[in-house]
Design an enzyme around this catalytic site. Sequence first.
Site, mmCIF file in Angstrom:
data_model
loop_
_atom_site.group_PDB
_atom_site.id
_atom_site.type_symbol
_atom_site.label_atom_id
_atom_site.label_comp_id
_atom_site.label_asym_id
_atom_site.label_seq_id
_atom_site.Cartn_x
_atom_site.Cartn_y
_atom_site.Cartn_z
ATOM 1 N N ASP A 1 40.134 60.213 23.293
ATOM 2 C CA ASP A 1 41.550 60.429 22.968
ATOM 3 C C ASP A 1 42.358 59.238 23.473
ATOM 4 O O ASP A 1 42.221 58.851 24.632
ATOM 5 C CB ASP A 1 42.095 61.703 23.645
ATOM 6 C CG ASP A 1 41.472 62.976 23.093
ATOM 7 O OD1 ASP A 1 40.981 62.953 21.952
ATOM 8 O OD2 ASP A 1 41.488 63.988 23.813
ATOM 9 N N ASP B 1 39.729 60.196 27.995
ATOM 10 C CA ASP B 1 41.156 60.127 27.694
ATOM 11 C C ASP B 1 41.723 58.823 28.238
ATOM 12 O O ASP B 1 41.595 58.547 29.428
ATOM 13 C CB ASP B 1 41.892 61.304 28.352
ATOM 14 C CG ASP B 1 41.277 62.645 27.983
ATOM 15 O OD1 ASP B 1 41.490 63.084 26.840
ATOM 16 O OD2 ASP B 1 40.570 63.236 28.828
ATOM 17 N N ASP C 1 35.158 64.513 27.015
ATOM 18 C CA ASP C 1 35.690 63.387 26.241
ATOM 19 C C ASP C 1 36.201 62.322 27.210
ATOM 20 O O ASP C 1 36.099 62.488 28.425
ATOM 21 C CB ASP C 1 36.810 63.859 25.303
ATOM 22 C CG ASP C 1 38.069 64.273 26.052
ATOM 23 O OD1 ASP C 1 38.059 64.292 27.295
ATOM 24 O OD2 ASP C 1 39.075 64.576 25.381
HETATM 25 N N1 CTP Z 1 46.721 66.796 26.822
HETATM 26 C C1 CTP Z 1 47.996 66.759 26.346
HETATM 27 N N2 CTP Z 1 48.227 66.688 25.005
HETATM 28 C C2 CTP Z 1 47.193 66.640 24.140
HETATM 29 C C3 CTP Z 1 45.868 66.670 24.605
HETATM 30 C C4 CTP Z 1 45.664 66.758 25.977
HETATM 31 O O1 CTP Z 1 48.925 66.778 27.136
HETATM 32 N N3 CTP Z 1 47.440 66.555 22.841
HETATM 33 C C5 CTP Z 1 46.490 66.863 28.267
HETATM 34 C C6 CTP Z 1 45.918 68.169 28.716
HETATM 35 O O2 CTP Z 1 46.917 69.077 29.075
HETATM 36 C C7 CTP Z 1 45.086 67.778 29.903
HETATM 37 C C8 CTP Z 1 44.759 66.312 29.671
HETATM 38 O O3 CTP Z 1 45.565 65.884 28.594
HETATM 39 O O4 CTP Z 1 45.847 67.903 31.079
HETATM 40 C C9 CTP Z 1 43.313 66.080 29.366
HETATM 41 O O5 CTP Z 1 42.874 66.967 28.362
HETATM 42 P P1 CTP Z 1 41.335 67.269 28.103
HETATM 43 O O6 CTP Z 1 40.638 66.030 27.723
HETATM 44 O O7 CTP Z 1 41.263 68.405 27.141
HETATM 45 O O8 CTP Z 1 40.825 67.869 29.484
HETATM 46 P P2 CTP Z 1 40.197 67.191 30.766
HETATM 47 O O9 CTP Z 1 40.965 67.716 31.917
HETATM 48 O O10 CTP Z 1 40.103 65.712 30.614
HETATM 49 O O11 CTP Z 1 38.766 67.846 30.834
HETATM 50 P P3 CTP Z 1 37.390 67.318 30.174
HETATM 51 O O12 CTP Z 1 36.666 66.669 31.286
HETATM 52 O O13 CTP Z 1 36.722 68.544 29.678
HETATM 53 O O14 CTP Z 1 37.729 66.388 29.074
HETATM 54 MN MN MN Z 2 39.260 64.880 28.865
HETATM 55 MN MN MN Z 3 41.096 64.912 25.779
#
Ligand code: CTP
Ligand code: MN
Ligand code: MN
Length: 366
Positions: free
Chosen positions: A290, A202, A200
Amino acid sequence: GAPAAEVSQYACQRRTTTDNYNVVFTDAFEVLAECYEFNQMDGRCLAFRRAASVLKSLPRGLSSLEETHSLPCLGGHAKAIIGEILQHGRAFDVEKVLSDERYQTLKLFTSVYGVGPKTAEKWYRSGLRSLDHILADQSIQLNHMQQNGFLHYGDISRAVSKAEARALTKAIGETVQAITPDALLALTGGFRRGKEFGHDVDIIFTTLELGMEENLLLAVIKSLEKQGILLYCDYQASTFDLTKLPTHSFEAMDHFAKCFLILRLEASQVEEGLNSPVEDIRGWRAVRVDLVSPPVDRYAFALLGWTGSRQFERDLRRFARKERRMLLDNHGLYDKTKEEFLAAGTEKDIFDHLGLEYMEPWQRNA
Ligand code: CTP
Ligand code: MN
Ligand code: MN
Ligand code: MN
């Protein structure tokens, strides 16, 4: 050779880049961790996640079992797996999990956006084994998130490239700018840590004017809708209470205004084209995005929390609690000895408060 420097038990004291020289071992550990997660064996799950994280930080691949003796967080089971892989190239317990029908099915079901281990388990128990089974089953009531998970399954189960993340950051940045020129914005999550691909995108942003951050997020969502690119939106209003102490449990979500979106990304927005030949011909793809909008005085804490990795965040909190008598979460840092909150304008301030050497985002891939 020279004795290797001691490896810390805390991920926040290990510099972990995206170069993983022990991927054969960490992949094996992650399969076992996921299997334990499906079986709600949280202790064992965390033990294998920690073990994988330690190996990711090493400057070279393990070539003998002796090299593991000086490493923290490796239990007997983990060492046995390493030994087997060194000897035979694979490990029996891992092969067993990978060929297990229950594991394969739960893995498939949880790959749908909005489907967690509990729902997957329920479906598995009622005899369902494929995504087609689920869609054909009249007795299953999918929620809005799951409906969209199925609708965009092909697109959002395909990795998001760095170029696609950059294009979406630009689009969101322009949307924010059009609403207020007084904004802070950053691409966070895995891409901020230097990953080439993610599941995703962020993005964190806020207004310089304290208290206007939630309105900004709502205005951004409205604008995305007007631009015709909002395919799905799960908005979560702020429940932030600035008098509350940081939470003890890491898994609890933060209280900032945020939204979990599926956005439409046009191929023409991405210089390198979309990360998929089919979607590139179609001219667009769906991407999971996100957005989080914390108050500006909590921006540094939220940025640190959303940059990850999850294992890095977990150990930052554990280090703060165990080594410093402090409570850290996405909202703030509380010193239990001084009985006060410690302010921070930058991530560096937070590392300083904790008495930790600063780690750059690309060194946080624990
Ligand atoms: N996070 C958070 N609260 C949320 C969602 C996510 O604090 N409601 C934090 C997670 O702990 C993470 C970061 O946001 O450290 C990113 O989350 P995620 O997108 O799930 O993981 P990524 O490390 O970005 O891995 P990916 O490349 O798979 O997206
Ligand atoms: Mn992510
Ligand atoms: Mn995320
Ligand atoms: Mn993820």
